[in-house]
Design a protein around this motif. Structure first.
Motif, PDB file in Angstrom:
ATOM      1  N   LEU A  14       7.435   7.785  12.821  1.00 55.31           N
ATOM      2  CA  LEU A  14       7.060   7.045  14.241  1.00 55.31           C
ATOM      3  C   LEU A  14       5.657   6.472  14.135  1.00 55.31           C
ATOM      4  N   LYS A  15       4.900   7.302  13.702  1.00 55.00           N
ATOM      5  CA  LYS A  15       3.306   6.851  13.522  1.00 55.00           C
ATOM      6  C   LYS A  15       2.998   6.069  12.355  1.00 55.00           C
ATOM      7  N   SER A  16       3.799   6.195  11.605  1.00 55.05           N
ATOM      8  CA  SER A  16       3.475   5.684  10.275  1.00 55.05           C
ATOM      9  C   SER A  16       3.470   3.906  10.065  1.00 55.05           C
ATOM     10  N   GLN A  17       4.092   3.426  11.133  1.00 58.94           N
ATOM     11  CA  GLN A  17       4.168   1.921  11.234  1.00 58.94           C
ATOM     12  C   GLN A  17       5.061   1.384   9.980  1.00 58.94           C
ATOM     13  N   HIS A  18       6.017   2.414   9.362  1.00 62.56           N
ATOM     14  CA  HIS A  18       6.774   1.992   8.422  1.00 62.56           C
ATOM     15  C   HIS A  18       8.153   1.960   8.719  1.00 62.56           C
ATOM     16  N   LEU A  19       8.734   2.114   9.975  1.00 58.76           N
ATOM     17  CA  LEU A  19       9.921   2.526  10.321  1.00 58.76           C
ATOM     18  C   LEU A  19      10.681   1.422  10.416  1.00 58.76           C
ATOM     19  N   ARG A  20      10.141   0.072  10.528  1.00 62.72           N
ATOM     20  CA  ARG A  20      10.877  -1.339  10.545  1.00 62.72           C
ATOM     21  C   ARG A  20      11.213  -1.509   9.036  1.00 62.72           C
ATOM     22  N   GLN A  21      10.422  -1.135   8.021  1.00 61.74           N
ATOM     23  CA  GLN A  21      10.538  -1.365   6.589  1.00 61.74           C
ATOM     24  C   GLN A  21      11.692  -0.662   6.150  1.00 61.74           C
ATOM     25  N   LYS A  22      11.554   0.814   6.471  1.00 66.83           N
ATOM     26  CA  LYS A  22      12.654   1.615   6.055  1.00 66.83           C
ATOM     27  C   LYS A  22      14.001   1.328   6.545  1.00 66.83           C
ATOM     28  N   LEU A  23      14.190   0.972   7.900  1.00 67.47           N
ATOM     29  CA  LEU A  23      15.346   0.627   8.608  1.00 67.47           C
ATOM     30  C   LEU A  23      15.988  -0.629   7.877  1.00 67.47           C
ATOM     31  N   LEU A  24      15.052  -1.647   7.614  1.00 62.80           N
ATOM     32  CA  LEU A  24      15.607  -2.863   6.894  1.00 62.80           C
ATOM     33  C   LEU A  24      16.160  -2.575   5.556  1.00 62.80           C
ATOM     34  N   GLN A  25      15.514  -1.685   4.746  1.00 59.04           N
ATOM     35  CA  GLN A  25      15.760  -1.366   3.410  1.00 59.04           C
ATOM     36  C   GLN A  25      17.033  -0.361   3.487  1.00 59.04           C
ATOM     37  N   SER A  26      17.157   0.483   4.470  1.00 55.94           N
ATOM     38  CA  SER A  26      18.173   1.267   4.494  1.00 55.94           C
ATOM     39  C   SER A  26      19.650   0.607   5.013  1.00 55.94           C
ATOM     40  N   LEU A  27      19.547  -0.188   6.152  1.00 57.93           N
ATOM     41  CA  LEU A  27      20.653  -0.957   6.464  1.00 57.93           C
ATOM     42  C   LEU A  27      21.221  -1.917   5.563  1.00 57.93           C
ATOM     43  N   PHE A  28      20.398  -2.497   4.826  1.00 59.33           N
ATOM     44  CA  PHE A  28      20.636  -3.555   3.702  1.00 59.33           C
ATOM     45  C   PHE A  28      21.644  -2.978   2.899  1.00 59.33           C
ATOM     46  N   LEU A  29      21.709  -1.752   2.694  1.00 65.86           N
ATOM     47  CA  LEU A  29      22.819  -1.152   1.793  1.00 65.86           C
ATOM     48  C   LEU A  29      24.079  -1.554   2.009  1.00 65.86           C
ATOM     49  N   ASP A  30      24.267  -1.248   3.529  1.00 70.81           N
ATOM     50  CA  ASP A  30      25.719  -1.656   3.712  1.00 70.81           C
ATOM     51  C   ASP A  30      25.873  -3.066   4.131  1.00 70.81           C
ATOM     52  N   LYS A  31      26.590  -3.645   3.094  1.00 72.03           N
ATOM     53  CA  LYS A  31      26.816  -5.104   3.483  1.00 72.03           C
ATOM     54  C   LYS A  31      27.520  -5.621   4.498  1.00 72.03           C
ATOM     55  N   VAL A  32      28.683  -4.799   4.844  1.00 68.35           N
ATOM     56  CA  VAL A  32      29.549  -5.323   6.038  1.00 68.35           C
ATOM     57  C   VAL A  32      28.479  -5.060   7.208  1.00 68.35           C
ATOM     58  N   TYR A  33      28.049  -4.139   7.402  1.00 67.91           N
ATOM     59  CA  TYR A  33      27.367  -3.659   8.735  1.00 67.91           C
ATOM     60  C   TYR A  33      26.225  -4.931   9.053  1.00 67.91           C
ATOM     61  N   TRP A  34      25.519  -5.164   7.649  1.00 67.95           N
ATOM     62  CA  TRP A  34      24.528  -6.202   7.584  1.00 67.95           C
ATOM     63  C   TRP A  34      25.020  -7.481   8.098  1.00 67.95           C
TER      64      TRP A  34
END
Length: 519
Positions: free
Chosen positions: A460-480
């Motif tokens: 939460l402090k690293s300012q990388h939460l957005r980047q990781k969530l985008l990268q992780s959620l992109f794997l699920d094509k239907v959800y995206w």
């Protein structure tokens, strides 16, 4: 042509008029050939030779016939400063006060193109779309994913969640949901009706890089692919108030009677519970690893093919109670006492009079942080006493929101463990709420928590939460695609990032400790 345009030629003819008679006079006269006369004559001869060469070169250029094609058009449209590009990147040579000009110290070389046709301007020709294929992997067998068989009723009770707007008894039409329907398919079996299977070679879990994100293990990727692409071998109807259905997937072995145990199973919930997929990826990114793998899958046989969350069922979960859907019965008052005793922390065995359960103290810190970010209230605040509920919330519909006078007697729900690992919790029924305003956040979820997991707080402090969530959620094509692509996903991440800032402020203001909790 005026003389002012060719001052160099006037100078040349003037020198020639001086040199030629003098040279003829020197060679024809009888005066002695002194050294000065020899030097002067030699200089004049060299200059005359230079003039002859220049005249010859100029005559050859004028005698050359005019070219065809681009050469002719180029000569006709040549700019006053041919060495300067016409796009304004460099200005013409500047003129000084003495009449001379400053030539730029840049040399431009023009290469003729060998293209016979004009180049296509970007935007006028539709580009060819290259089809990307996800990396295929072998689906793990059922022996790696499931254990002994279980009763479908137990599976439904463990994840049973009362969805806002849902009418008990399975009557979805009254709650605004479309009724369940069946579509006949060629291969799958289940309850007398067939199920359509996904096309061969296609995968709804897309990984275009060499490896998956580091926070997802190989088991997670294998189970996600099994849930997204596995063929449905059968259905086991379960008694569930939330409308969840237990689907049996085909594994490496195909038993004569599909059932959970010989084959892997998954719980298919309603489309209103799509936040289950977001919760799974957030759990892995924060390093908690307490949720079960979940994907979004289009169910061809129910709800007109709308995407629904599909959660892998773990048969090793402990049996749950019908009322609280928990493997451990706790009230809010007992829960607060357990937080003060810090049961099992630092390997300390609790005393019998403490009333500790088998759950480790750190598990409550992880659950509180996770539930606050997603504003999940159906575990620690079932009566909605920590915020202003809406009319469609479950606590309001059931009348529990008015029972907040004696909160110590309120029973916690969805507290689930594993049979072989009672020290750790399994986060079930992770329906989150992204539309809750900042002035209505449920801080009761953090009450009594004095320690927070270091792995989650560092993310939460690293300012990388957005980047990781985008990268992780992109794997699920239907959800995206179901959330409107990146634009819709960014809105959900905005909510989580703002709640993360509020949580970090809360930790600093209350002097809570941040400890490693990787026991």
């Amino acid at each position: 042509m005026s003389c002012s345009n060719k001052p160099g030629q006037l100078i040349n003819w003037f020198l020639c008029s001086l040199c030629v008679p003098r040279v003829r006079k020197l060679w024809s006269s009888r005066r002695p050939r002194t050294r000065r006369n020899l030097l002067l004559g030699t200089a004049c001869a060299i200059y005359l030779g230079f003039l002859v060469s220049q005249v010859g070169r100029a005559s050859v250029q004028h005698a050359r016939p005019a070219g065809k094609g681009p050469h002719r058009s180029r000569a006709a449209t040549e700019a006053p400063f041919p060495e300067i590009p016409l796009d304004g990147t460099l200005a013409p040579p500047e003129s000084q006060g003495n009449g001379t000009t400053l030539q730029p110290n840049v040399v431009y070389i023009t290469l003729r193109s060998k293209r016979s046709k004009p180049a296509n301007i970007r935007g006028t020709v539709k580009p060819k779309r290259r089809k990307k294929y996800a990396v295929a992997s072998r689906v793990p067998g059922p022996e790696a994913l499931v254990g002994p068989s279980l009763r479908p009723q137990v599976a439904a009770r463990a994840v049973d969640s009362e969805v806002p707007g849902h009418v008990p008894g399975g009557n979805l039409a009254k709650a605004g949901e479309r009724p369940w329907r069946w579509i006949q398919g060629p291969r799958a079996r289940g309850g007398g009706a067939d199920v359509q299977l996904p096309l061969a070679g296609e995968s709804n879990i897309r990984i275009y890089s060499e490896s998956a994100p580091s926070w997802l293990s190989k088991e997670d990727i294998g189970q996600m692919r099994l849930l997204a692409n596995g063929a449905v071998a059968g259905l086991q109807p379960a008694q569930s108030r939330s409308g969840a259905r237990l689907l049996v997937l085909e594994g490496t072995t195909r038993p004569s009677v599909p059932a959970c145990g010989p084959s892997p199973c998954g719980l298919l919930k309603q489309s209103l519970d799509m936040s289950e997929v977001f919760a799974f990826h957030l759990d892995r990114i924060l390093g908690l690893n307490r949720t079960l793998p979940s994907v979004s899958r289009k169910s061809e046989f129910i709800q007109d093919g709308r995407p629904c969350p599909f959660i892998l069922w773990d048969p090793s979960l402990s049996p749950t109670n019908n009322e609280t859907h928990s493997s451990v019965k706790l009230t809010w008052g007992t829960y607060q006492q357990l937080l003060k005793q810090k049961c099992w922390q630092n390997g300390r065995v609790p005393k019998p009079e403490w009333g500790c359960t088998e759950i480790h103290h750190h598990e409550w810190s992880k659950m509180a942080l996770f539930d606050f970010l997603l504003q999940i209230y159906n575990r620690l605040d079932t009566n909605c006493c920590g915020f202003r509920p809406r009319k469609e919330d479950t606590c309001v519909q059931s009348g529990r929101s008015s029972k907040c006078d004696n909160q110590d007697t309120v029973v916690l729900a969805h507290i689930v463990q594993r049979k072989q690992d009672p020290r750790h919790l399994v986060f079930m029924d992770n329906k989150g709420f992204f539309d809750r305003s900042e002035d209505n956040l449920n801080f009761k979820l953090l009450e009594g928590i004095r320690e927070f997991p270091e792995s989650a707080v560092s993310v939460l402090k690293s300012q990388h939460l957005r980047q990781k969530l985008l990268q992780s959620l992109f794997l699920d094509k239907v959800y995206w695609e179901s959330q409107g692509g990146r634009q819709g996903i960014e809105k959900l991440i905005d909510v989580i990032e703002q709640r993360a800032k509020i949580l970090l402020t809360y930790i600093n203001a209350h002097g809570a400790k941040v400890l490693p909790m990787n026991e």
